[in-house]
Design a protein around this motif. Structure first.
Motif, mmCIF file in Angstrom:
data_model
loop_
_atom_site.group_PDB
_atom_site.id
_atom_site.type_symbol
_atom_site.label_atom_id
_atom_site.label_comp_id
_atom_site.label_asym_id
_atom_site.label_seq_id
_atom_site.Cartn_x
_atom_site.Cartn_y
_atom_site.Cartn_z
ATOM 1 N N SER A 26 -16.957 9.324 2.443
ATOM 2 C CA SER A 26 -16.716 10.323 3.492
ATOM 3 C C SER A 26 -17.766 10.256 4.593
ATOM 4 O O SER A 26 -17.529 10.701 5.706
ATOM 5 C CB SER A 26 -16.679 11.731 2.891
ATOM 6 N N ARG A 27 -18.922 9.668 4.269
ATOM 7 C CA ARG A 27 -19.991 9.503 5.245
ATOM 8 C C ARG A 27 -20.050 8.075 5.797
ATOM 9 O O ARG A 27 -21.005 7.702 6.457
ATOM 10 C CB ARG A 27 -21.337 9.851 4.623
ATOM 11 N N GLY A 28 -19.033 7.267 5.476
ATOM 12 C CA GLY A 28 -18.942 5.930 6.040
ATOM 13 C C GLY A 28 -19.636 4.830 5.263
ATOM 14 O O GLY A 28 -19.750 3.708 5.754
ATOM 15 N N PHE A 29 -20.098 5.119 4.059
ATOM 16 C CA PHE A 29 -20.745 4.095 3.247
ATOM 17 C C PHE A 29 -19.704 3.305 2.463
ATOM 18 O O PHE A 29 -18.740 3.868 1.955
ATOM 19 C CB PHE A 29 -21.733 4.726 2.254
ATOM 20 N N ALA A 30 -19.916 2.008 2.341
ATOM 21 C CA ALA A 30 -19.073 1.151 1.516
ATOM 22 C C ALA A 30 -19.706 1.066 0.131
ATOM 23 O O ALA A 30 -20.931 0.962 0.006
ATOM 24 C CB ALA A 30 -18.971 -0.235 2.134
ATOM 25 N N CYS A 31 -18.864 1.106 -0.904
ATOM 26 C CA CYS A 31 -19.371 1.138 -2.272
ATOM 27 C C CYS A 31 -18.715 0.083 -3.145
ATOM 28 O O CYS A 31 -17.526 -0.202 -2.996
ATOM 29 C CB CYS A 31 -19.099 2.495 -2.908
ATOM 30 N N LEU A 32 -19.505 -0.457 -4.044
ATOM 31 C CA LEU A 32 -19.026 -1.239 -5.174
ATOM 32 C C LEU A 32 -19.415 -0.445 -6.402
ATOM 33 O O LEU A 32 -20.503 0.160 -6.431
ATOM 34 C CB LEU A 32 -19.687 -2.611 -5.232
ATOM 35 N N THR A 33 -18.567 -0.438 -7.424
ATOM 36 C CA THR A 33 -18.853 0.375 -8.597
ATOM 37 C C THR A 33 -18.581 -0.393 -9.878
ATOM 38 O O THR A 33 -17.747 -1.301 -9.912
ATOM 39 C CB THR A 33 -17.995 1.653 -8.613
ATOM 40 N N THR A 34 -19.285 0.001 -10.922
ATOM 41 C CA THR A 34 -19.031 -0.506 -12.258
ATOM 42 C C THR A 34 -19.544 0.493 -13.280
ATOM 43 O O THR A 34 -20.498 1.229 -13.014
ATOM 44 C CB THR A 34 -19.675 -1.884 -12.486
ATOM 45 N N THR A 35 -18.901 0.479 -14.441
ATOM 46 C CA THR A 35 -19.329 1.340 -15.545
ATOM 47 C C THR A 35 -20.142 0.559 -16.577
ATOM 48 O O THR A 35 -20.545 1.117 -17.585
ATOM 49 C CB THR A 35 -18.113 1.990 -16.239
ATOM 50 N N VAL A 36 -20.372 -0.725 -16.317
ATOM 51 C CA VAL A 36 -21.063 -1.600 -17.265
ATOM 52 C C VAL A 36 -22.271 -2.246 -16.579
ATOM 53 O O VAL A 36 -22.123 -2.874 -15.528
ATOM 54 C CB VAL A 36 -20.102 -2.694 -17.791
ATOM 55 N N ALA A 37 -23.431 -2.109 -17.168
ATOM 56 C CA ALA A 37 -24.662 -2.607 -16.553
ATOM 57 C C ALA A 37 -24.635 -4.117 -16.334
ATOM 58 O O ALA A 37 -25.071 -4.588 -15.279
ATOM 59 C CB ALA A 37 -25.866 -2.220 -17.409
ATOM 60 N N THR A 38 -24.128 -4.876 -17.293
ATOM 61 C CA THR A 38 -24.112 -6.335 -17.126
ATOM 62 C C THR A 38 -23.238 -6.750 -15.948
ATOM 63 O O THR A 38 -23.568 -7.684 -15.216
ATOM 64 C CB THR A 38 -23.644 -7.051 -18.405
ATOM 65 N N GLU A 39 -22.137 -6.047 -15.747
ATOM 66 C CA GLU A 39 -21.293 -6.322 -14.581
ATOM 67 C C GLU A 39 -22.026 -5.957 -13.294
ATOM 68 O O GLU A 39 -21.920 -6.650 -12.283
ATOM 69 C CB GLU A 39 -19.968 -5.561 -14.671
ATOM 70 N N GLY A 40 -22.777 -4.876 -13.330
ATOM 71 C CA GLY A 40 -23.571 -4.487 -12.165
ATOM 72 C C GLY A 40 -24.582 -5.551 -11.799
ATOM 73 O O GLY A 40 -24.776 -5.857 -10.621
ATOM 74 N N LEU A 41 -25.223 -6.138 -12.795
ATOM 75 C CA LEU A 41 -26.179 -7.217 -12.534
ATOM 76 C C LEU A 41 -25.474 -8.420 -11.912
ATOM 77 O O LEU A 41 -25.991 -9.039 -10.979
ATOM 78 C CB LEU A 41 -26.886 -7.619 -13.825
ATOM 79 N N HIS A 42 -24.294 -8.739 -12.411
ATOM 80 C CA HIS A 42 -23.521 -9.850 -11.848
ATOM 81 C C HIS A 42 -23.133 -9.556 -10.393
ATOM 82 O O HIS A 42 -23.256 -10.420 -9.525
ATOM 83 C CB HIS A 42 -22.276 -10.114 -12.689
ATOM 84 N N LEU A 43 -22.657 -8.339 -10.130
ATOM 85 C CA LEU A 43 -22.298 -7.972 -8.756
ATOM 86 C C LEU A 43 -23.503 -8.080 -7.827
ATOM 87 O O LEU A 43 -23.387 -8.579 -6.709
ATOM 88 C CB LEU A 43 -21.734 -6.548 -8.711
ATOM 89 N N LEU A 44 -24.633 -7.618 -8.298
ATOM 90 C CA LEU A 44 -25.836 -7.658 -7.475
ATOM 91 C C LEU A 44 -26.201 -9.092 -7.093
ATOM 92 O O LEU A 44 -26.566 -9.364 -5.946
ATOM 93 C CB LEU A 44 -26.998 -6.998 -8.215
ATOM 94 N N GLU A 45 -26.075 -10.008 -8.028
ATOM 95 C CA GLU A 45 -26.404 -11.407 -7.769
ATOM 96 C C GLU A 45 -25.354 -12.105 -6.907
ATOM 97 O O GLU A 45 -25.678 -13.027 -6.160
ATOM 98 C CB GLU A 45 -26.593 -12.171 -9.080
ATOM 99 N N SER A 46 -24.102 -11.675 -7.000
ATOM 100 C CA SER A 46 -23.016 -12.391 -6.312
ATOM 101 C C SER A 46 -22.586 -11.758 -4.993
ATOM 102 O O SER A 46 -21.821 -12.365 -4.244
ATOM 103 C CB SER A 46 -21.798 -12.495 -7.239
ATOM 104 N N GLN A 47 -23.076 -10.569 -4.693
ATOM 105 C CA GLN A 47 -22.665 -9.857 -3.476
ATOM 106 C C GLN A 47 -23.890 -9.584 -2.595
ATOM 107 O O GLN A 47 -24.551 -8.557 -2.733
ATOM 108 C CB GLN A 47 -21.979 -8.528 -3.833
ATOM 109 N N PRO A 48 -24.195 -10.480 -1.671
ATOM 110 C CA PRO A 48 -25.403 -10.308 -0.851
ATOM 111 C C PRO A 48 -25.359 -9.102 0.081
ATOM 112 O O PRO A 48 -26.403 -8.684 0.588
ATOM 113 C CB PRO A 48 -25.490 -11.617 -0.056
ATOM 114 N N ALA A 49 -24.184 -8.514 0.291
ATOM 115 C CA ALA A 49 -24.092 -7.352 1.178
ATOM 116 C C ALA A 49 -24.596 -6.065 0.519
ATOM 117 O O ALA A 49 -24.770 -5.055 1.197
ATOM 118 C CB ALA A 49 -22.651 -7.155 1.645
#
Length: 123
Positions: A26-49
């Motif tokens: 609602s404030r214009g932020f783009a979000c990626l989400t996950t409920t699993v920490a290992t997936e979050g680590l993978h997203l962090l490494e693979s998504q430079p944005a």
């Protein structure tokens, strides 16, 4: 806001993700989400944005402290991480900061405090 970065939300409770994502979008932020920490680590490494991480500290399998340790030892070790936790006991803030978090916010999240932190740590 339409910023060129994304916020990564790692929280094992999909209701928390839903509510927080709605507020952020609602404030214009783009979000990626996950409920699993290992997936979050993978997203962090693979998504430079991704420009900041909101990390739940109390998760099953891999808690936020282990996740934070892995973030700090990875290729994105300098990314700002805001620890998000329902624990609001004496010493919890210091424990999160000592573990490598840039900031700490307790649940239920006060939206104004969250946006102050985001603006402090985002480029």
């Amino acid at each position: 806001m339409n910023a060129p970065f994304q916020i990564l939300l790692i929280d094992d409770d999909s209701r928390n993700i839903f509510a927080l994502t709605a507020v952020l979008k609602s404030r214009g932020f783009a979000c990626l989400t996950t409920t699993v920490a290992t997936e979050g680590l993978h997203l962090l490494e693979s998504q430079p944005a991704i420009g900041i991480v909101l990390l739940d500290m109390m998760m099953p399998e891999m808690d936020g402290y282990e996740t934070l340790s892995r973030i700090r030892s990875g290729t994105r070790s300098d990314i700002p991480v805001i620890a998000v936790t329902a624990q609001a006991m004496a010493g919890d803030r210091e424990k999160c900061i000592q573990a490598g978090a840039n900031a700490y916010i307790s649940k239920p999240i006060h939206v104004d405090e969250l946006f102050t932190l985001l603006h402090r740590y985002l480029p």
